[in-house]
Design a protein around this motif. Structure first.
Motif, PDB file in Angstrom:
ATOM      1  N   MET A 111       8.603 -15.932  21.440  1.00  0.00           N
ATOM      2  CA  MET A 111       8.309 -16.661  20.211  1.00  0.00           C
ATOM      3  C   MET A 111       9.562 -16.456  19.359  1.00  0.00           C
ATOM      4  SD  MET A 111       5.995 -16.261  16.934  1.00  0.00           S
ATOM      5  CE  MET A 111       4.212 -16.475  17.441  1.00  0.00           C
ATOM      6  N   GLY A 112      10.166 -17.376  18.975  1.00  0.00           N
ATOM      7  CA  GLY A 112      11.362 -17.536  18.179  1.00  0.00           C
ATOM      8  C   GLY A 112      11.236 -17.188  16.741  1.00  0.00           C
ATOM      9  N   ARG A 113      12.253 -16.943  15.989  1.00  0.00           N
ATOM     10  CA  ARG A 113      12.290 -16.444  14.510  1.00  0.00           C
ATOM     11  C   ARG A 113      12.141 -17.638  13.626  1.00  0.00           C
ATOM     12  NH1 ARG A 113      16.827 -12.611  13.138  1.00  0.00           N
ATOM     13  NH2 ARG A 113      18.121 -13.861  14.625  1.00  0.00           N
ATOM     14  N   VAL A 114      11.895 -17.588  12.488  1.00  0.00           N
ATOM     15  CA  VAL A 114      11.920 -18.605  11.330  1.00  0.00           C
ATOM     16  C   VAL A 114      13.231 -18.097  10.525  1.00  0.00           C
ATOM     17  CG1 VAL A 114      10.641 -19.728   9.529  1.00  0.00           C
ATOM     18  CG2 VAL A 114       9.637 -18.945  11.745  1.00  0.00           C
ATOM     19  N   ALA A 115      13.856 -19.143  10.093  1.00  0.00           N
ATOM     20  CA  ALA A 115      15.019 -18.971   9.008  1.00  0.00           C
ATOM     21  C   ALA A 115      14.756 -19.776   7.887  1.00  0.00           C
ATOM     22  CB  ALA A 115      16.352 -18.954   9.640  1.00  0.00           C
ATOM     23  N   ALA A 116      15.346 -19.561   6.709  1.00  0.00           N
ATOM     24  CA  ALA A 116      15.402 -20.289   5.650  1.00  0.00           C
ATOM     25  C   ALA A 116      16.877 -20.399   4.941  1.00  0.00           C
ATOM     26  CB  ALA A 116      14.455 -19.839   4.459  1.00  0.00           C
ATOM     27  N   VAL A 117      17.007 -21.549   4.700  1.00  0.00           N
ATOM     28  CA  VAL A 117      18.542 -21.656   4.315  1.00  0.00           C
ATOM     29  C   VAL A 117      18.474 -22.563   3.054  1.00  0.00           C
ATOM     30  CG1 VAL A 117      20.987 -22.664   4.834  1.00  0.00           C
ATOM     31  CG2 VAL A 117      19.454 -21.876   6.556  1.00  0.00           C
ATOM     32  N   GLY A 118      19.509 -22.053   1.872  1.00  0.00           N
ATOM     33  CA  GLY A 118      19.368 -22.691   0.663  1.00  0.00           C
ATOM     34  C   GLY A 118      19.638 -21.866  -0.483  1.00  0.00           C
ATOM     35  N   GLU A 119      19.382 -22.423  -1.787  1.00  0.00           N
ATOM     36  CA  GLU A 119      19.578 -21.619  -2.728  1.00  0.00           C
ATOM     37  C   GLU A 119      18.961 -20.428  -2.888  1.00  0.00           C
ATOM     38  OE1 GLU A 119      18.756 -25.777  -4.323  1.00  0.00           O
ATOM     39  OE2 GLU A 119      18.917 -24.973  -2.185  1.00  0.00           O
ATOM     40  N   VAL A 138      10.579 -13.884   7.067  1.00  0.00           N
ATOM     41  CA  VAL A 138      11.698 -14.986   7.424  1.00  0.00           C
ATOM     42  C   VAL A 138      13.203 -14.560   6.996  1.00  0.00           C
ATOM     43  CG1 VAL A 138      12.327 -17.434   6.665  1.00  0.00           C
ATOM     44  CG2 VAL A 138       9.924 -16.778   6.449  1.00  0.00           C
ATOM     45  N   THR A 139      14.077 -14.812   8.200  1.00  0.00           N
ATOM     46  CA  THR A 139      15.253 -14.476   8.074  1.00  0.00           C
ATOM     47  C   THR A 139      16.024 -15.351   6.750  1.00  0.00           C
ATOM     48  OG1 THR A 139      15.413 -14.032  10.399  1.00  0.00           O
ATOM     49  CG2 THR A 139      17.498 -14.464   9.171  1.00  0.00           C
ATOM     50  N   VAL A 140      16.413 -14.707   5.723  1.00  0.00           N
ATOM     51  CA  VAL A 140      16.784 -15.442   4.725  1.00  0.00           C
ATOM     52  C   VAL A 140      18.346 -15.727   4.506  1.00  0.00           C
ATOM     53  CG1 VAL A 140      16.954 -15.759   2.200  1.00  0.00           C
ATOM     54  CG2 VAL A 140      14.850 -15.050   3.290  1.00  0.00           C
ATOM     55  N   VAL A 141      18.846 -16.983   4.488  1.00  0.00           N
ATOM     56  CA  VAL A 141      20.410 -17.051   4.455  1.00  0.00           C
ATOM     57  C   VAL A 141      20.429 -17.852   3.122  1.00  0.00           C
ATOM     58  CG1 VAL A 141      22.362 -18.134   5.639  1.00  0.00           C
ATOM     59  CG2 VAL A 141      20.408 -17.287   7.002  1.00  0.00           C
ATOM     60  N   ALA A 142      20.934 -17.081   2.087  1.00  0.00           N
ATOM     61  CA  ALA A 142      21.342 -17.751   0.831  1.00  0.00           C
ATOM     62  C   ALA A 142      22.618 -18.576   0.808  1.00  0.00           C
ATOM     63  CB  ALA A 142      21.431 -16.844  -0.356  1.00  0.00           C
ATOM     64  N   ALA A 143      22.674 -19.662   0.488  1.00  0.00           N
ATOM     65  CA  ALA A 143      23.926 -20.679   0.435  1.00  0.00           C
ATOM     66  C   ALA A 143      23.851 -21.612  -0.615  1.00  0.00           C
ATOM     67  CB  ALA A 143      23.936 -21.459   2.036  1.00  0.00           C
TER      68      ALA A 143
END
Length: 73
Positions: free
Chosen positions: A1-9, A21-26
């Motif tokens: 099973m893969g991971r979930v990521a979130a990208v954004g502010e 969730v793997t969070v990537v703030a951008a």
């Protein structure tokens, strides 16, 4: 099973870390595109803020990336 990521502010995605969730703030379009290209290969779902989806534009439709969903405005 893969991971979930979130990208954004940061203010829109930070809370998702509490759900694992793997969070990537951008904040800026360039940072969003770099984050998108740098996602680990085991990410199978990416949650994007509306601004992040706009920054990615045609890259979202290339078909070679994970499943994506855009948060409501």
């Amino acid at each position: 099973m893969g991971r979930v990521a979130a990208v954004g502010e940061r203010t829109r995605v930070a809370g998702l870390a509490l759900a694992g969730v793997t969070v990537v703030a951008a904040e800026e379009p360039r940072a969003v595109r770099e984050a998108w290209r740098g996602l680990p290969r085991d990410v199978t779902l990416v949650i994007l803020t509306p601004a992040a989806a706009d920054a990615l534009g045609p890259e979202l439709g290339d078909g070679a990336r994970p499943l994506t969903v855009v948060m409501p405005s």
